[in-house]
Design a protein around this motif. Structure first.
Motif: not given
Length: 316
Positions: A7-15, A17-26
């Motif tokens: 459960q602790a690692s799932a948000p980390a992985r999502g975090g 991916g979300r950070s990379l997506s935000n970086l590419l978006y910006r």
């Protein structure tokens, strides 16, 4: 304990991916760079790299006695291009390419105009199929079929005989540049085959350019009292001319580098494509073959720069 870790690692992985997506978006530049890097690497390494290697090999030295190529740089191959025999091959190829381009434009324009202005729906679709249908057949099969059509006893000679034009055809075949014992062994036959094979590449760009001409301009020209020929000369042709130039890019460059048709149809005179094969495959003179290959590259490069100034790329 394991459930807690998962459960602790799932948000980390999502975090991540979300950070990379935000970086590419910006960072739109970074996103574009990642998208273009693979094709640019292929273009730079495989395409431009092979051309540069070809250019380098054209400066190598070929020993006529040992039949070996040595990496000693010289201008011998390019000087040999200026010899009468080699210059004649280049001029013959360029002359055929130019004549095929002009003939294709003359034949393609009325067809393209009719398709653009007088067809729609199913009929336009049928015209597209008719224009594209020859391109679906094998290129070599079409070339061989034309050798049968043009030979004595073929369907074209039968048609000429039925029309009573045998004497006119014999007179044409006796002309200096046309020369040959039959259409299948003459420059005229070679010209006919080239024009047939590349004609669709001229029709489609012209048709696209004519469709972009606003009908209101034609109506305004007619309202102002212009005759049809005057409207064509002052309105349609200038606006559709980029399409003609765009089609000429295909017909000129494809004829310039063709190898098969000059081998199957027409007199034995060499073209640039057949000369490259002869120098490379039969003699082994790689520098001379590379020098001959550079000639159409330079010619087409100059032609493309002129076509770009004439707006041809907008009609593609």
């Amino acid at each position: 304990m394991s459930m807690t870790t998962a459960q602790a690692s799932a948000p980390a992985r999502g975090g991540v991916g979300r950070s990379l997506s935000n970086l590419l978006y910006r960072r739109s530049t970074l996103r574009l760079l990642l998208l273009l890097t693979p094709p640019l690497l292929w273009f730079g390494v495989v395409y431009l790299g092979s051309l540069l290697a070809l250019l380098a090999q054209s400066f190598y030295t070929f020993d006529d006695f040992t039949m070996e190529v040595t990496p000693e740089l010289s201008w011998a191959s390019y000087k040999a291009l200026l010899d009468d025999a080699n210059a004649d091959i280049i001029l013959r190829t360029v002359g055929m390419s130019a004549s095929v381009t002009v003939a294709s434009a003359v034949l393609a324009f009325p067809i393209a105009y009719y398709v653009a202005r007088y067809t729609e729906g199913l009929r336009k679709g049928l015209f597209y199929v008719a224009i594209m249908l020859p391109m679906w057949a094998s290129y070599i099969v079409k070339a061989y079929a034309w050798t049968v059509i043009l030979t004595k006893g073929g369907i074209l000679y039968w048609l000429v005989g039925k029309l009573g034009l045998d004497g006119a055809l014999e007179w044409v075949l006796e002309l200096p540049y046309v020369g040959g014992t039959s259409l299948s062994t003459s420059n005229l036959g070679r010209f006919l085959v080239f024009t047939y094979v590349w004609l669709p590449f001229m029709i489609l760009p012209i048709q696209a350019a004519i469709e972009r001409v606003p009908p209101q301009l034609l109506q305004a020209s007619a309202d102002l009292g212009a005759r049809p020929a005057q409207t064509f000369r002052t309105v349609i042709l200038p606006l559709a001319f980029p399409g003609v130039v765009a089609g000429s890019i295909f017909t000129f460059s494809l004829t310039l580098g063709d190898y098969i048709i000059p081998q199957l149809v027409g007199p034995p005179g060499l073209f640039i494509g057949s000369m490259v094969y002869t120098q490379q495959g039969s003699i082994g003179n790689l520098p001379m073959a590379a020098a001959f290959t550079v000639v159409p590259i330079v010619i087409v490069g100059i032609y493309l720069s002129i076509a770009r100034r004439l707006g041809a790329f907008d009609a593609l």
